[in-house]
Motif scaffolding. Structure first.
Motif, PDB file in Angstrom:
ATOM      1  N   ALA A 159       0.856  -1.192   0.000  1.00 10.17           N
ATOM      2  CA  ALA A 159       0.000   0.000   0.000  1.00 10.17           C
ATOM      3  C   ALA A 159       0.889   1.238   0.000  1.00 10.17           C
ATOM      4  O   ALA A 159       1.616   1.483   0.953  1.00 10.17           O
ATOM      5  CB  ALA A 159      -0.892   0.011   1.232  1.00 10.17           C
ATOM      6  N   THR A 160       0.855   1.963  -1.098  1.00 10.75           N
ATOM      7  CA  THR A 160       1.673   3.173  -1.225  1.00 10.75           C
ATOM      8  C   THR A 160       0.799   4.396  -1.003  1.00 10.75           C
ATOM      9  O   THR A 160      -0.431   4.294  -0.935  1.00 10.75           O
ATOM     10  CB  THR A 160       2.268   3.269  -2.637  1.00 10.75           C
ATOM     11  N   ARG A 161       1.428   5.531  -0.960  1.00  7.83           N
ATOM     12  CA  ARG A 161       0.674   6.785  -0.840  1.00  7.83           C
ATOM     13  C   ARG A 161      -0.258   6.964  -2.052  1.00  7.83           C
ATOM     14  O   ARG A 161      -1.400   7.397  -1.905  1.00  7.83           O
ATOM     15  CB  ARG A 161       1.676   7.948  -0.735  1.00  7.83           C
ATOM     16  N   THR A 162       0.231   6.604  -3.234  1.00  8.90           N
ATOM     17  CA  THR A 162      -0.601   6.730  -4.437  1.00  8.90           C
ATOM     18  C   THR A 162      -1.852   5.864  -4.316  1.00  8.90           C
ATOM     19  O   THR A 162      -2.961   6.288  -4.655  1.00  8.90           O
ATOM     20  CB  THR A 162       0.206   6.303  -5.692  1.00  8.90           C
ATOM     21  N   PHE A 163      -1.665   4.638  -3.805  1.00 13.63           N
ATOM     22  CA  PHE A 163      -2.816   3.747  -3.606  1.00 13.63           C
ATOM     23  C   PHE A 163      -3.813   4.396  -2.638  1.00 13.63           C
ATOM     24  O   PHE A 163      -5.017   4.460  -2.907  1.00 13.63           O
ATOM     25  CB  PHE A 163      -2.344   2.403  -3.041  1.00 13.63           C
ATOM     26  N   ALA A 164      -3.307   4.879  -1.511  1.00  5.63           N
ATOM     27  CA  ALA A 164      -4.192   5.439  -0.483  1.00  5.63           C
ATOM     28  C   ALA A 164      -4.943   6.651  -1.028  1.00  5.63           C
ATOM     29  O   ALA A 164      -6.148   6.811  -0.812  1.00  5.63           O
ATOM     30  CB  ALA A 164      -3.376   5.814   0.747  1.00  5.63           C
ATOM     31  N   ARG A 202      -9.895   1.315   2.207  1.00  2.00           N
ATOM     32  CA  ARG A 202      -9.604   2.509   3.019  1.00  2.00           C
ATOM     33  C   ARG A 202      -8.973   2.094   4.360  1.00  2.00           C
ATOM     34  O   ARG A 202      -8.092   2.788   4.868  1.00  2.00           O
ATOM     35  CB  ARG A 202     -10.869   3.331   3.228  1.00  2.00           C
ATOM     36  N   ALA A 203      -9.420   0.978   4.911  1.00  2.42           N
ATOM     37  CA  ALA A 203      -8.804   0.489   6.154  1.00  2.42           C
ATOM     38  C   ALA A 203      -7.339   0.123   5.887  1.00  2.42           C
ATOM     39  O   ALA A 203      -6.458   0.383   6.709  1.00  2.42           O
ATOM     40  CB  ALA A 203      -9.577  -0.710   6.683  1.00  2.42           C
ATOM     41  N   VAL A 241       0.574   5.244   5.367  1.00  3.71           N
ATOM     42  CA  VAL A 241       1.235   6.074   4.335  1.00  3.71           C
ATOM     43  C   VAL A 241       0.697   7.504   4.280  1.00  3.71           C
ATOM     44  O   VAL A 241       1.344   8.381   3.718  1.00  3.71           O
ATOM     45  CB  VAL A 241       1.131   5.418   2.932  1.00  3.71           C
ATOM     46  N   LEU A 242      -0.486   7.726   4.842  1.00  5.46           N
ATOM     47  CA  LEU A 242      -1.046   9.076   4.810  1.00  5.46           C
ATOM     48  C   LEU A 242      -0.827   9.833   6.110  1.00  5.46           C
ATOM     49  O   LEU A 242      -1.283  10.969   6.261  1.00  5.46           O
ATOM     50  CB  LEU A 242      -2.555   9.008   4.517  1.00  5.46           C
ATOM     51  N   ARG A 243      -0.176   9.164   7.059  1.00  7.62           N
ATOM     52  CA  ARG A 243      -0.039   9.804   8.379  1.00  7.62           C
ATOM     53  C   ARG A 243       0.721  11.115   8.300  1.00  7.62           C
ATOM     54  O   ARG A 243       1.750  11.212   7.634  1.00  7.62           O
ATOM     55  CB  ARG A 243       0.673   8.855   9.355  1.00  7.62           C
ATOM     56  N   ASN A 264      -3.603  13.413  11.405  1.00  6.99           N
ATOM     57  CA  ASN A 264      -3.816  12.536  12.562  1.00  6.99           C
ATOM     58  C   ASN A 264      -4.690  13.222  13.609  1.00  6.99           C
ATOM     59  O   ASN A 264      -5.595  12.599  14.178  1.00  6.99           O
ATOM     60  CB  ASN A 264      -2.483  12.161  13.220  1.00  6.99           C
ATOM     61  N   LEU A 265      -4.413  14.498  13.836  1.00  5.32           N
ATOM     62  CA  LEU A 265      -5.156  15.236  14.859  1.00  5.32           C
ATOM     63  C   LEU A 265      -6.620  15.386  14.448  1.00  5.32           C
ATOM     64  O   LEU A 265      -7.530  15.139  15.255  1.00  5.32           O
ATOM     65  CB  LEU A 265      -4.520  16.624  15.072  1.00  5.32           C
TER      66      LEU A 265
END
Ligand code: SF4
Ligand code: SF4
Length: 454
Positions: free
Chosen positions: A76-81, A111-112, A119-121, A126-127
């Motif tokens: 799972a990459t950033r592009t995937f997410a 999405r989970a 990768v999206l953190r 997060n907040l």
């Protein structure tokens, strides 16, 4: 796996042995992952593919990415997410798919997967997620508190003052846009409008529970009151506890399946399904999720059986009224032309298309005119309009152009997100139409029938 799915899935493929990493997509039943036969029939119905004509923005492209991860061939990459969050989750592809692909389940697990992978953190993201998904919507008394604060801001004239002062122009453009989308909080929440138990008018035929929702309770508590009254008028005793829980769709659609499970258990505990003839939702997005608690709690031995019963009792308000043979009102609400926008999670998520039209046609004085592309997403899509504003605005503009073309005075739709999204667009573009839930029109007709002292 359903027989429909078995018929189209071809030979059951075993998951490749290389796939050993723990992940939501890997955990998903492989029969769901392998259903797509790549025919492409869903592509013309997909709003994001329509906008870009890129395969990766299509249902088929997204499913191929999901399968690659489930097969252990892709991380799972950033592009995937980002791709999974570019998808509206409108489920138009499910309606179009001849193979019965369960895109709803794939989408939630994808999405989970995006969230699990991290990768999206980022600190700000997060907040925001912790505050909204993890805290605010886990206990609706917190959401109501925020609602009270926004209500005061609006009722005391502070919002008008801030908007008129020009101070918003000092904020970044995105914050200005978000402020403009702040929902108007109703003067009273549902608990102040609906008694905990509303008796049936006349002979009691059914006992039902009414779910008042989260955003629905803040922005459209009047629709909840109208729903309770319409149910009572049709022989239902309506049970509406003042304190309720979120249905969990926000959590499931944003990669937080475990939080969604917690909320599902809370709802089943609060509304034991064996005590009601039906559990009623009047918000399409919630209803579409609420009908699948059995899928969500499939591995929970303590709740599995009641979750199945829950699913069988869960009814969208239009569906339930048509099922019990609602009474057509004898009085109308004045001659009006109304057009009907189909909320994605009503038409694609629940296959409910005829019943809302049946209700609208039963109201004397109303003329129903069909909306072109009535099943095409308006861009609301949960919180999509907050996280993907450009695509959401494109879809809203397309929807508003169709509304204007109908020359209707009223637009009816059965989902708070769609109501709010289109109400914003109509206000910004000065389009003279009224946005309304179909059940409000029915409630108004019943009131007209009862007369001023009814
Ligand atoms: S859910 Fe909607 S946006 Fe997503 S792939 Fe399906 S049709 Fe396209
Ligand atoms: S999701 Fe369904 S319609 Fe789309 S390509 Fe796969 S099998 Fe065909």
């Amino acid at each position: 796996m359903s027989s429909v799915h078995q018929a189209h899935a071809g030979p059951s493929l075993a998951r490749p042995p290389s796939a050993h990493r723990l992940s939501p997509l890997l955990d998903l039943d492989y029969s769901v992952v392998q259903q797509c036969m790549h025919c492409g029939l869903c592509l013309p119905t997909c709003p994001t593919y329509d906008a870009t004509k890129l395969e990766r923005n299509s249902p088929r492209g997204r499913i191929a990415l999901m399968r690659s991860i489930a097969d252990g061939q892709l991380e799972a990459t950033r592009t995937f997410a980002e791709e999974m969050y570019f998808c509206l989750g409108c489920l138009a592809c499910m309606t179009a798919c001849p193979a019965g692909v369960n895109y709803a389940e794939l989408f939630e697990h994808a999405r989970a997967e995006a969230e699990e992978s991290g990768v999206l953190r980022a600190p700000k993201r997060n907040l925001i997620r912790w505050f909204t998904v993890g805290w605010l919507f886990m206990d609706l008394s917190r959401l109501r508190f925020v609602g009270v604060v926004i209500r005061l801001y609006q009722q005391l004239g502070l919002q008008s003052l801030v908007r008129g002062s020009g101070v918003l122009k000092l904020l970044p453009r995105r914050l200005q846009e978000l402020e403009d989308m702040t929902p108007t909080v109703k003067p009273k929440f549902s608990s102040a409008l609906i008694p905990p138990v509303m008796p049936a008018t006349g002979q009691k035929k059914y006992r039902v529970a009414l779910l008042t929702g989260c955003a629905q309770d803040l922005m459209y508590s009047d629709v909840n009151r109208d729903t309770a009254e319409v149910l009572a008028r049709n022989g239902c005793e309506v049970v509406t506890p003042a304190r309720q829980s979120c249905c969990g769709s926000l959590h499931a659609h944003n990669g937080e399946l475990e939080l969604a499970r917690q909320l599902a258990r809370k709802n089943i505990d609060q509304f034991p399904p064996d005590q009601f003839d039906a559990i009623i939702s009047n918000a399409a997005g919630c209803g579409s999720h609420l009908k699948h608690y059995a899928r969500l709690l499939a591995d929970d031995a303590a709740y599995r059986k009641s979750a199945h019963l829950w699913d069988s009792k869960l009814k969208d308000i239009h569906e339930w009224l048509a099922q019990i043979g609602f009474t057509a009102p004898k009085a109308g609400v004045g001659a009006q032309t109304v057009t009907y926008h189909e909320a994605c999670h009503l038409c694609h998520g629940q296959q409910i298309t005829a019943q809302p039209r049946q209700i609208l046609r039963a109201i004397p004085g109303l003329t129903l005119t069909e909306l072109p592309e009535s099943t095409w997403c308006c861009g609301s899509a949960g919180i999509y309009n907050l996280i993907q504003p450009e695509m959401a605005t494109q879809l809203l503009d397309r929807k508003l152009a169709h509304i204007v073309a109908t020359k209707a005075a009223v637009v009816a739709t059965g989902n708070p997100g769609c109501l709010a999204q289109m109400a914003n667009g109509i206000r910004q573009q000065n389009i003279p139409v009224r946005m309304v839930h179909p059940i409000t029109l029915l409630a108004e007709a019943y009131r007209a029938e009862a007369g001023p002292h009814g």
